[in-house]
Design a protein around this motif. Structure first.
Motif, PDB file in Angstrom:
ATOM      1  N   GLU A  43      33.088  91.912  43.377  1.00  0.00           N
ATOM      2  CA  GLU A  43      32.618  92.497  42.121  1.00  0.00           C
ATOM      3  C   GLU A  43      32.712  94.020  42.168  1.00  0.00           C
ATOM      4  O   GLU A  43      32.977  94.612  43.215  1.00  0.00           O
ATOM      5  N   SER A  44      32.492  94.662  41.038  1.00  0.00           N
ATOM      6  CA  SER A  44      32.473  96.115  40.973  1.00  0.00           C
ATOM      7  C   SER A  44      31.440  96.657  41.971  1.00  0.00           C
ATOM      8  O   SER A  44      30.333  96.130  42.074  1.00  0.00           O
ATOM      9  N   GLY A  45      31.827  97.691  42.718  1.00  0.00           N
ATOM     10  CA  GLY A  45      30.926  98.261  43.713  1.00  0.00           C
ATOM     11  C   GLY A  45      31.029  97.627  45.077  1.00  0.00           C
ATOM     12  O   GLY A  45      30.300  98.003  46.003  1.00  0.00           O
ATOM     13  N   SER A  46      31.960  96.678  45.243  1.00  0.00           N
ATOM     14  CA  SER A  46      32.088  95.997  46.535  1.00  0.00           C
ATOM     15  C   SER A  46      32.817  96.844  47.571  1.00  0.00           C
ATOM     16  O   SER A  46      32.777  96.547  48.761  1.00  0.00           O
ATOM     17  N   LYS A  48      36.211  97.575  47.322  1.00  0.00           N
ATOM     18  CA  LYS A  48      37.628  97.204  47.438  1.00  0.00           C
ATOM     19  C   LYS A  48      38.570  98.331  46.999  1.00  0.00           C
ATOM     20  O   LYS A  48      39.588  98.581  47.646  1.00  0.00           O
ATOM     21  N   SER A  49      38.223  99.042  45.921  1.00  0.00           N
ATOM     22  CA  SER A  49      39.087 100.150  45.485  1.00  0.00           C
ATOM     23  C   SER A  49      38.976 101.347  46.421  1.00  0.00           C
ATOM     24  O   SER A  49      39.948 102.098  46.595  1.00  0.00           O
ATOM     25  N   GLN A  98      45.148 100.641  38.008  1.00  0.00           N
ATOM     26  CA  GLN A  98      44.580  99.780  36.972  1.00  0.00           C
ATOM     27  C   GLN A  98      44.957 100.250  35.572  1.00  0.00           C
ATOM     28  O   GLN A  98      45.321  99.454  34.722  1.00  0.00           O
ATOM     29  N   ASP A 180      45.919  97.981  42.499  1.00  0.00           N
ATOM     30  CA  ASP A 180      44.473  98.086  42.273  1.00  0.00           C
ATOM     31  C   ASP A 180      44.145  97.605  40.859  1.00  0.00           C
ATOM     32  O   ASP A 180      44.276  98.352  39.893  1.00  0.00           O
ATOM     33  N   GLU A 181      43.755  96.343  40.745  1.00  0.00           N
ATOM     34  CA  GLU A 181      43.410  95.736  39.445  1.00  0.00           C
ATOM     35  C   GLU A 181      44.495  96.035  38.391  1.00  0.00           C
ATOM     36  O   GLU A 181      44.177  96.508  37.293  1.00  0.00           O
ATOM     37  N   THR A 184      44.015  94.231  34.699  1.00  0.00           N
ATOM     38  CA  THR A 184      42.702  94.113  34.050  1.00  0.00           C
ATOM     39  C   THR A 184      42.731  94.523  32.580  1.00  0.00           C
ATOM     40  O   THR A 184      42.096  93.896  31.735  1.00  0.00           O
ATOM     41  N   THR A 213      41.361  92.869  43.346  1.00  0.00           N
ATOM     42  CA  THR A 213      41.005  92.180  42.107  1.00  0.00           C
ATOM     43  C   THR A 213      39.556  91.688  42.163  1.00  0.00           C
ATOM     44  O   THR A 213      38.966  91.570  43.234  1.00  0.00           O
ATOM     45  N   HIS A 214      38.997  91.420  40.974  1.00  0.00           N
ATOM     46  CA  HIS A 214      37.682  90.767  40.906  1.00  0.00           C
ATOM     47  C   HIS A 214      37.846  89.332  40.396  1.00  0.00           C
ATOM     48  O   HIS A 214      36.867  88.618  40.232  1.00  0.00           O
TER      49      HIS A 214
END
Length: 260
Positions: A43-46, A48-49, A98, A180-181, A184, A213-214
């Motif tokens: 999820e956002s804030g994990s 990954k980016s 993205q 990166d995403e 989206t 990705t999420h």
């Protein structure tokens, strides 16, 4: 066994003091082999980016790698100078962002932007650069490549802009492609086309792909290997079928339960 194109070992990136946690990512490790797609999902804030931008040497000044290493084709990226990282970006590693409008210069034609990249990294004459740009525009299935060459980003659709960004990322056949995403902001039909395009280019070039990705649906479609991240930590990793069909972590099961 093949040597990994990208190897990350025990990477930790510190956040500024006073945040809700000390690190954006904590002791994350992964390997990606030639021709392999590794999806980092969360999820956002994990974090990954943050991982992707750390690999590319584009980390914001507030964030700091404090442990571990990133090795690209045997070369440490954390030890590399800014000049060396600029040389590697485009030649050895490329990135698809993205939102293509943030990756493209609004006051330059798309052709000039790709030409600038080639001028920086090759000694090709202008005629050869133009021919290569038209060829890659055809490869990424842009309509009327000659017109695309003369067009500004705002004159193109979202899907066309993303294809321009992909063309820039793959034109020098980098060993590593970071996405990166990249789908989206696109509608479902264009999203599928872009995923298919990235997979086709990867097969042609044998690049290793780090795909952020999420979306577990995207993971199921393209991944060979999967790394699941939550709050900056790797909670599960393995081959795609194992992670999707026999997940070990509760967090992975929650992500899968959210997929329609």
């Amino acid at each position: 066994m093949s040597t990994p194109v990208l190897s990350i070992r025990g990477l930790s990136v510190a956040l500024p003091a006073g945040g809700d946690r000390a690190h954006a990512i904590t002791e994350v490790s992964l390997d990606i082999l030639p021709g392999q797609t590794l999806c980092v999902v969360g999820e956002s804030g994990s974090g990954k980016s943050v991982m992707a931008t750390t690999v590319m040497g584009l980390l914001s000044k507030e964030l700091q790698p404090v442990a571990g290493d990133i090795v690209l084709q045997g070369e440490s990226l954390l030890q590399a100078s800014r000049l060396r990282l600029r040389q590697l970006r485009g030649q050895t590693m490329g990135m698809v962002f993205q939102e293509p409008m943030t990756a493209l210069n609004p006051v330059m034609t798309c052709g000039d932007q790709v030409d600038e990249l080639l001028s920086t990294h090759t000694d090709w004459p202008a005629e050869q650069r133009r021919a290569e740009i038209l060829r890659v525009f055809e490869r990424v299935k842009l309509p009327d490549p000659q017109r695309m060459l003369r067009s500004y980003p705002h004159q193109l659709s979202g899907g066309q802009r993303q294809r321009i960004v992909i063309a820039m990322a793959v034109i020098l056949k980098p060993a590593l492609l970071i996405c990166d995403e990249p789908t989206t902001a696109l509608d479902v039909t264009t999203q599928k086309e872009i995923l298919r395009l990235i997979a086709d280019l990867q097969r042609e070039q044998g690049s290793a792909v780090l795909f952020i990705t999420h979306d577990m649906g995207v993971v199921a479609e393209i991944a060979d290997q999967v790394l699941v991240m939550n709050q900056g930590q790797a909670v599960e990793s393995g081959d795609c079928e194992q992670v999707l069909r026999r997940p070990r972590a509760d967090y992975t099961r929650q992500l899968l339960a959210a997929v329609p």
